[in-house]
Design an enzyme around this catalytic site. Sequence first.
Site, PDB file in Angstrom:
ATOM      1  N   THR A  74       7.192 -10.129  -1.021  1.00  0.00           N
ATOM      2  CA  THR A  74       7.019 -10.210   0.426  1.00  0.00           C
ATOM      3  C   THR A  74       8.169 -10.943   1.116  1.00  0.00           C
ATOM      4  OG1 THR A  74       4.736 -10.564  -0.259  1.00  0.00           O
ATOM      5  CG2 THR A  74       5.113 -10.420   2.057  1.00  0.00           C
ATOM      6  N   LYS A 103       1.689 -16.997   0.664  1.00  0.00           N
ATOM      7  CA  LYS A 103       2.968 -16.252   0.564  1.00  0.00           C
ATOM      8  C   LYS A 103       3.255 -15.519   1.882  1.00  0.00           C
ATOM      9  CE  LYS A 103       1.421 -11.872   0.273  1.00  0.00           C
ATOM     10  NZ  LYS A 103       1.795 -10.794   1.192  1.00  0.00           N
ATOM     11  N   ASN A 123       4.738  -9.385   7.427  1.00  0.00           N
ATOM     12  CA  ASN A 123       4.995 -10.797   7.717  1.00  0.00           C
ATOM     13  C   ASN A 123       6.496 -11.074   7.784  1.00  0.00           C
ATOM     14  OD1 ASN A 123       2.244 -12.181   7.712  1.00  0.00           O
ATOM     15  ND2 ASN A 123       2.146 -10.868   5.908  1.00  0.00           N
ATOM     16  N   VAL A 149      -1.993  -5.632  10.689  1.00  0.00           N
ATOM     17  CA  VAL A 149      -2.147  -7.086  10.669  1.00  0.00           C
ATOM     18  C   VAL A 149      -1.011  -7.788   9.885  1.00  0.00           C
ATOM     19  CG1 VAL A 149      -3.601  -7.148   8.590  1.00  0.00           C
ATOM     20  CG2 VAL A 149      -3.826  -8.945  10.275  1.00  0.00           C
ATOM     21  N   ALA A 154       0.828  -1.213   0.000  1.00  0.00           N
ATOM     22  CA  ALA A 154       0.000   0.000   0.000  1.00  0.00           C
ATOM     23  C   ALA A 154       0.863   1.264   0.000  1.00  0.00           C
ATOM     24  CB  ALA A 154      -0.917  -0.020   1.222  1.00  0.00           C
TER      25      ALA A 154
HETATM   26  N1  LIG Z   1      -1.153  -3.109   3.335  1.00  0.00           N
HETATM   27  C1  LIG Z   1      -0.806  -3.707   2.191  1.00  0.00           C
HETATM   28  O1  LIG Z   1       0.229  -3.384   1.580  1.00  0.00           O
HETATM   29  C2  LIG Z   1      -1.688  -4.769   1.599  1.00  0.00           C
HETATM   30  C3  LIG Z   1      -1.587  -5.017   0.249  1.00  0.00           C
HETATM   31  C4  LIG Z   1      -2.392  -5.992  -0.309  1.00  0.00           C
HETATM   32  C5  LIG Z   1      -3.288  -6.694   0.492  1.00  0.00           C
HETATM   33  N2  LIG Z   1      -3.353  -6.441   1.815  1.00  0.00           N
HETATM   34  C6  LIG Z   1      -4.300  -7.239   2.610  1.00  0.00           C
HETATM   35  O2  LIG Z   1      -5.404  -6.433   3.014  1.00  0.00           O
HETATM   36  C7  LIG Z   1      -5.898  -6.880   4.286  1.00  0.00           C
HETATM   37  C8  LIG Z   1      -5.908  -5.706   5.241  1.00  0.00           C
HETATM   38  O3  LIG Z   1      -4.580  -5.242   5.330  1.00  0.00           O
HETATM   39  P1  LIG Z   1      -4.218  -3.774   5.838  1.00  0.00           P
HETATM   40  O4  LIG Z   1      -2.833  -3.494   5.429  1.00  0.00           O
HETATM   41  O5  LIG Z   1      -5.262  -2.801   5.470  1.00  0.00           O
HETATM   42  O6  LIG Z   1      -4.261  -4.061   7.402  1.00  0.00           O
HETATM   43  P2  LIG Z   1      -4.321  -3.032   8.618  1.00  0.00           P
HETATM   44  O7  LIG Z   1      -4.108  -3.844   9.850  1.00  0.00           O
HETATM   45  O8  LIG Z   1      -3.426  -1.874   8.350  1.00  0.00           O
HETATM   46  O9  LIG Z   1      -5.796  -2.465   8.533  1.00  0.00           O
HETATM   47  C9  LIG Z   1      -6.890  -3.312   8.675  1.00  0.00           C
HETATM   48  C10 LIG Z   1      -8.074  -2.451   9.070  1.00  0.00           C
HETATM   49  O10 LIG Z   1      -9.162  -3.329   9.237  1.00  0.00           O
HETATM   50  C11 LIG Z   1      -9.801  -3.012  10.467  1.00  0.00           C
HETATM   51  N3  LIG Z   1     -10.408  -4.235  10.969  1.00  0.00           N
HETATM   52  C12 LIG Z   1      -9.804  -5.281  11.574  1.00  0.00           C
HETATM   53  N4  LIG Z   1     -10.722  -6.218  11.910  1.00  0.00           N
HETATM   54  C13 LIG Z   1     -11.918  -5.722  11.521  1.00  0.00           C
HETATM   55  C14 LIG Z   1     -13.241  -6.204  11.605  1.00  0.00           C
HETATM   56  N5  LIG Z   1     -13.507  -7.376  12.167  1.00  0.00           N
HETATM   57  N6  LIG Z   1     -14.236  -5.432  11.127  1.00  0.00           N
HETATM   58  C15 LIG Z   1     -13.976  -4.246  10.561  1.00  0.00           C
HETATM   59  N7  LIG Z   1     -12.743  -3.727  10.434  1.00  0.00           N
HETATM   60  C16 LIG Z   1     -11.724  -4.470  10.909  1.00  0.00           C
HETATM   61  C17 LIG Z   1      -8.705  -2.499  11.385  1.00  0.00           C
HETATM   62  O11 LIG Z   1      -9.256  -1.688  12.405  1.00  0.00           O
HETATM   63  C18 LIG Z   1      -7.859  -1.703  10.388  1.00  0.00           C
HETATM   64  O12 LIG Z   1      -8.369  -0.404  10.255  1.00  0.00           O
HETATM   65  C19 LIG Z   1      -4.945  -8.002   4.725  1.00  0.00           C
HETATM   66  O13 LIG Z   1      -5.504  -9.239   4.388  1.00  0.00           O
HETATM   67  C20 LIG Z   1      -3.693  -7.770   3.889  1.00  0.00           C
HETATM   68  O14 LIG Z   1      -2.984  -8.987   3.665  1.00  0.00           O
HETATM   69  C21 LIG Z   1      -2.611  -5.461   2.390  1.00  0.00           C
HETATM   70  O1  LIG Z   2       2.920  -6.397   4.684  1.00  0.00           O
HETATM   71  P1  LIG Z   2       2.451  -7.762   4.246  1.00  0.00           P
HETATM   72  O2  LIG Z   2       3.440  -8.837   4.576  1.00  0.00           O
HETATM   73  O3  LIG Z   2       1.059  -8.050   4.718  1.00  0.00           O
HETATM   74  O4  LIG Z   2       2.373  -7.725   2.636  1.00  0.00           O
HETATM   75  C1  LIG Z   2       1.541  -6.779   2.013  1.00  0.00           C
HETATM   76  C2  LIG Z   2       1.055  -7.230   0.654  1.00  0.00           C
HETATM   77  O5  LIG Z   2       0.419  -8.481   0.729  1.00  0.00           O
HETATM   78  C3  LIG Z   2       2.126  -7.252  -0.383  1.00  0.00           C
HETATM   79  O6  LIG Z   2       1.600  -7.575  -1.649  1.00  0.00           O
END
Ligand SMILES: NC(=O)c1ccc[n+]([C@@H]2O[C@H](COP(=O)([O-])OP(=O)(O)OC[C@H]3O[C@@H](n4cnc5c(N)ncnc54)[C@H](O)[C@@H]3O)[C@@H](O)[C@H]2O)c1
Ligand SMILES: O=P(O)(O)OC[C@H](O)CO
Length: 348
Positions: A237, A180, A245, A268, A129
Amino acid sequence: DHLGDSDHHVYLWSRSKEFCDHFNQHYRSIHQLKDHQFSTHITAVGPQFPSQSLIDKIDILLFAIPTEGVRSNLAALKPLLNFERLPLLIFVNKGIEASTQCMTLEIIADELGPGVAKAATFLSGPSFAKEIVRRQPTSVAIASLTLERAQKAAEVFHQPWFRCYTSDDPIGVELAGAMKNVYAIVAGAAEGLGFENNTRASLITRALSEMTRVGKAYGANPLTYLGLAGVGDLILTCSSPLSRNYTVGKRLAAGEKIDDILKTLGSVAEGVATSKALKSVIEDLELDLPIANSVRRADDFSVAFVYTGKDVKERAQWLMSLPSVPELDLPENELSEPVRRLRAKLGM
Ligand SMILES: NC(=O)c1ccc[n+]([C@@H]2O[C@H](COP(=O)([O-])OP(=O)(O)OC[C@H]3O[C@@H](n4cnc5c(N)ncnc54)[C@H](O)[C@@H]3O)[C@@H](O)[C@H]2O)c1
Ligand SMILES: O=P(O)(O)OC[C@H](O)CO
């Protein structure tokens, strides 16, 4: 932010009133990406669950929450959905539910029915992100059992700085994205132990082999693992401290306890819960996946996470001392219990 940046009007639901107030005033987050100026096309809504009138007027529902939260949110959403005119559902989470070993496709089938699961779309691939918001050129896969839906989601996300490739293999794409994260923990631990480039390249390659074997056992297309959601995201990753992770693994190797790491990570790391689910999945599939199995101790499932300090080192030595096996080997295991369950839920 990507959708707001692409001129869509976006409602961003948060459970935090503090976040909503701050965001709507400054277009800035209070947690992640604090330095980023978000698009003014985004309106934060909350802390209550989105209202019926809001759900009625939206065309796309994007789920960007950890996998452990998907089931409860779909259950809350169900009474608000008009099943005759469903919005496009896009999931970006990458995990397997720890208590049920369900992938998101199955969770959707459980909560909203097989028709909705078949039309849902899954976005995955190498996409930190932090880099997307800076418009770093990024490419992802978008998969659905209904290819037109994947194409529609791709059109929504596609931009000169963000390429979307479509796929009709959501099982392969989803499993790749979830798995992954587990291997990224191992790669981070390897770096923490002082292992260098040869080790990382071996780990990534053998992790890809393990991921492909699980996908094949589920009936996924093995070629999916050569794509963005497979090897693409695995390389990203497993090579960068930007990954949460990977960071978890590195800190474990330094001797920190998992509970302390998770308390201070601030975001997370899906691989932790997924490593638990994956252990059961590979047992049910009767596959031998030594790297995935390294993340959790076989004899004690109650421990939240086990390999710290000395244990990480012992596990690395154990992995290197395993007997030689054929390098390329794909199972024909499509009638195992997890696969039967998934297919039954989807009516396949
Ligand atoms: N951050 C990245 O670079 C990225 C990229 C691709 C995919 N993802 C995936 O996206 C998903 C979220 O990642 P993120 O980076 O946003 O995580 P994060 O921990 O930064 O944010 C998650 C958000 O979800 C909220 N949340 C948690 N449990 C909840 C629930 N039960 N109901 C409602 N809201 C809830 C949290 O309060 C937080 O605001 C993960 O599965 C991650 O693997 C993240
Ligand atoms: O920060 P991670 O390990 O959850 O990785 C974020 C995304 O999944 C990368 O594509």
